[in-house]
Design an enzyme around this catalytic site. Structure first.
Site, short mmCIF file in Angstrom:
data_model
loop_
_atom_site.label_atom_id
_atom_site.label_comp_id
_atom_site.label_asym_id
_atom_site.label_seq_id
_atom_site.Cartn_x
_atom_site.Cartn_y
_atom_site.Cartn_z
CD GLN A 19 -127.39 38.31 130.18
OE1 GLN A 19 -128.19 38.59 129.29
NE2 GLN A 19 -126.55 39.22 130.67
N GLY A 72 -124.44 51.06 136.80
CA GLY A 72 -124.40 49.60 136.99
C GLY A 72 -123.29 48.99 136.16
CG HIS A 73 -123.56 49.05 131.84
ND1 HIS A 73 -124.55 49.95 131.53
CD2 HIS A 73 -123.97 47.86 131.32
CE1 HIS A 73 -125.49 49.36 130.85
NE2 HIS A 73 -125.18 48.09 130.70
CB SER A 83 -129.73 50.50 128.69
OG SER A 83 -128.43 50.15 129.08
CG MET A 125 -126.30 44.53 124.72
SD MET A 125 -127.75 43.87 123.92
CE MET A 125 -129.02 44.43 125.04
CE LYS A 165 -131.98 45.61 135.50
NZ LYS A 165 -132.14 45.14 134.18
CG HIS A 205 -126.82 51.95 133.67
ND1 HIS A 205 -126.33 51.02 134.55
CD2 HIS A 205 -127.62 51.26 132.82
CE1 HIS A 205 -126.83 49.84 134.29
NE2 HIS A 205 -127.61 49.94 133.22
P1 AMP Z 1 -126.47 45.08 129.10
O1 AMP Z 1 -125.75 46.25 128.49
O2 AMP Z 1 -127.85 45.39 129.53
O3 AMP Z 1 -126.36 43.84 128.24
O4 AMP Z 1 -125.69 44.74 130.45
C1 AMP Z 1 -124.32 44.46 130.44
C2 AMP Z 1 -123.94 43.88 131.78
O5 AMP Z 1 -124.22 44.83 132.80
C3 AMP Z 1 -124.73 42.61 132.12
O6 AMP Z 1 -123.86 41.67 132.75
C4 AMP Z 1 -125.77 43.13 133.07
O7 AMP Z 1 -126.25 42.14 133.98
C5 AMP Z 1 -125.00 44.20 133.81
N1 AMP Z 1 -125.90 45.19 134.43
C6 AMP Z 1 -126.91 45.85 133.84
N2 AMP Z 1 -127.55 46.63 134.74
C7 AMP Z 1 -126.93 46.45 135.92
C8 AMP Z 1 -127.13 46.95 137.24
N3 AMP Z 1 -128.11 47.82 137.52
N4 AMP Z 1 -126.31 46.54 138.22
C9 AMP Z 1 -125.30 45.65 137.95
N5 AMP Z 1 -125.06 45.13 136.73
C10 AMP Z 1 -125.86 45.52 135.72
#
Ligand code: AMP
Length: 282
Positions: free
Chosen positions: A155, A36-37, A188, A30, A151, A34
């Site tokens: 999901q 993580g992504h 995020s 989304m 994380k 950061h």
């Molecule tokens: P989001 O943008 O929050 O929908 O996350 C996109 C993807 O990044 C999802 O598969 C999340 O689980 C993963 N994600 C978000 N934060 C982290 C993190 N700190 N470490 C690893 N993967 C992450």
């Protein structure tokens, strides 16, 4: 790096790569990227010839319009980061491209039972929104492999089941949670925390590790462990939601045969909701 916001151009590129026999990896996000992504993207790069990242803030999975509107959007910055990681294509459709007839009448995909428990119990229709948009994105990108973060543990679990139940021809790779130096899981939403809240936030991980150690040491008074953890979170300033300790494979209560447990936590600091989880060997 291609930046594509239409389905037609996306499909054209994918078809072209398929004809060349390329292996395609997909990282749905989304945005507001950061480290993580970016770790997911780095892993994707290692195991494929072409990497597609989607950036789409999915209105269907938000239960609160205010949360949706406030969700941090940093598109230019995200593009720079992805370019540096050698991403091949960013798919960034508008809401209207993804939901031309709006979300109300949109056909949905729902994984029963698993979507209604734990996080789903307090967020009705959240996982339906996640699975519907994931299904749509998977159909558009048709990746060989999709990378998702641990994380968002529930999901990940739900999407694995959807991929298996609906015979999507793709591998699902779960990537361990990336944390900052204090243990706070990168998210995020962290950018919405004040300096003071950020200091408090790392306690979520500390309390969770504490629970994990008790389980590893053989304590099985789950209610007692949870009550203590709840108090610890309240004492440092969180408004916690119920904490869960479940079998990490089934997401059901721990039983005789459970080998791994997952601790699932969600707590608010002011208006910001943080989630985290930890898997421990029993
Ligand atoms: P989001 O943008 O929050 O929908 O996350 C996109 C993807 O990044 C999802 O598969 C999340 O689980 C993963 N994600 C978000 N934060 C982290 C993190 N700190 N470490 C690893 N993967 C992450």
């Amino acid at each position: 790096m291609l930046i594509v916001d239409t389905i037609q151009i996306l499909r054209g590129e994918i078809r072209h790569w398929r004809e060349e026999g390329k292996r395609i990896a997909f990282v749905p996000t989304m945005g507001n990227l950061h480290f993580g992504h970016l770790t997911l993207v780095t892993e994707a790069r290692k195991i494929s010839d072409r990497v597609v990242v989607s950036i789409f803030v999915n209105a269907m999975q938000f239960d609160d319009t205010n949360d949706f509107e406030k969700y941090p959007r940093t598109f230019q910055d995200d593009c720079e980061k992805l370019k540096n990681l050698d991403v091949d294509l960013i798919f960034c459709p508008s809401h209207n491209i993804m939901f031309p007839a709006g979300t109300q009448d949109q056909t949905y995909v729902e994984v029963p039972k698993l979507s209604d428990i734990l996080e789903g119990a307090s967020r009705p229709r959240h996982f339906r929104g996640v699975t519907t948009v994931a299904c749509k994105l998977f159909n558009l990108v048709e990746p060989d492999v999709v990378l998702l973060g641990e994380k968002d543990f529930q999901q990940l679990h739900i999407l694995r089941k959807m991929v298996s139940d609906l015979e999507f021809n793709m591998e699902v790779v779960g990537v361990p949670t990336v944390r900052d130096e204090n243990g706070l899981a990168l998210s995020s939403r962290n950018s919405l925390l004040s300096e003071e809240q950020r200091c408090i936030a790392s306690n979520l991980y500390r309390v969770m590790v504490n629970v994990g150690e008790k389980l590893i040491n053989g304590e099985r008074d789950v209610d007692g462990i949870l009550a203590e953890a709840n108090d610890q979170l309240c004492n440092v300033g969180f408004t916690p939601e119920p904490i869960f300790i479940k079998d990490a494979v089934t997401l059901q209560s721990l039983g005789e045969g459970s080998r791994k447990a997952v601790i699932l936590m969600a707590a608010r600091l002011g208006k910001i909701r943080l989630i985290d989880n930890l898997i421990v060997d029993l």
